[in-house]
Design a protein around this motif. Structure first.
Motif, PDB file in Angstrom:
ATOM      1  N   ASN A 149      26.175 -48.007  11.193  1.00 42.67           N
ATOM      2  CA  ASN A 149      25.485 -48.951  12.085  1.00 42.67           C
ATOM      3  C   ASN A 149      26.229 -50.267  12.251  1.00 42.67           C
ATOM      4  N   ALA A 194      25.098 -44.650   5.723  1.00 38.98           N
ATOM      5  CA  ALA A 194      24.281 -44.856   6.928  1.00 38.98           C
ATOM      6  C   ALA A 194      24.451 -46.276   7.453  1.00 38.98           C
ATOM      7  N   ASP A 221      24.537 -42.464   0.062  1.00 42.44           N
ATOM      8  CA  ASP A 221      24.066 -42.146   1.408  1.00 42.44           C
ATOM      9  C   ASP A 221      23.544 -43.370   2.157  1.00 42.44           C
ATOM     10  N   ASP A 222      22.884 -44.279   1.444  1.00 38.71           N
ATOM     11  CA  ASP A 222      22.363 -45.488   2.100  1.00 38.71           C
ATOM     12  C   ASP A 222      23.503 -46.332   2.667  1.00 38.71           C
ATOM     13  N   VAL A 257      32.144 -44.641   8.675  1.00 40.52           N
ATOM     14  CA  VAL A 257      31.443 -43.596   7.927  1.00 40.52           C
ATOM     15  C   VAL A 257      32.447 -42.765   7.128  1.00 40.52           C
TER      16      VAL A 257
END
Length: 183
Positions: free
Chosen positions: A81, A77, A73-74, A63
């Motif tokens: 993960n 995120a 932002d996508d 991140v």
């Protein structure tokens, strides 16, 4: 499974769930890596193992790298993960030495790459699944710094390991002779 069957049927498994390799399985995986060709006996590699909370720390590293790179932002995120797609991620780092002239740095990097392949094969031989990933984070200065790597170190892959979540259909066999020629 015999060695030739393992080599001829090996394939990546991107859908991995717990459990991660056990301590005994991980020892076999690491010992297999230590047996790869290593000109000069330099052991030009390091294995950074993330499980449990370590996966969250690796996610934080990804991140931070994505944020530093100005990703949207996508993607940020998604980066958070990435390490959570398996119960264990081993970051394999080539730790090359430029002072050993008889063993070029490229050869040392290739030895680290061979270590990843040996680790994946050892995992498969024990009934585990895995996938060797690289991507931009393997070449990212923020990631290198967060992992405590030297400027001359190079991540050669992130080896995701776990239990296969699905039975992967066997890919068609490739004819290796199609890529060979004689002099």
């Amino acid at each position: 499974m015999d060695a030739l069957t393992l080599l001829l049927t090996r394939q990546s498994c991107p859908r991995l769930i717990a459990p991660a390799p056990s301590e005994a399985q991980l020892k076999v995986i690491l010992d297999a890596a230590a047996r790869v060709p290593d000109h000069g006996g330099l052991t030009p590699w390091e294995f950074i193992i993330a499980t449990g909370e370590g996966l969250n720390r690796l996610a934080d590293v990804f991140v931070a790298a994505a944020t530093e790179a100005g990703e949207d932002d996508d993607f940020i995120a998604k980066a958070g993960n990435m390490p959570l797609r398996a119960p264990m991620v081993i970051t394999v780092v080539a730790k090359t030495r430029s002072d050993i002239k008889k063993v070029p740095e490229l050869e040392q990097q290739l030895a680290a790459g061979c270590a990843v392949m040996a680790m994946q094969q050892a995992a498969f031989a024990q009934g585990l699944g895995g996938i060797w990933r690289t991507g931009n984070f393997a070449f990212d200065e923020t990631v290198n710094t967060a992992l405590g790597l030297e400027v001359t170190d190079q991540i050669v892959g992130f080896l995701y390991l776990g239990t296969p979540a699905i039975d992967m259909p066997l890919k068609p066999q490739k004819d290796g002779s199609a890529f060979a020629r004689y002099l």
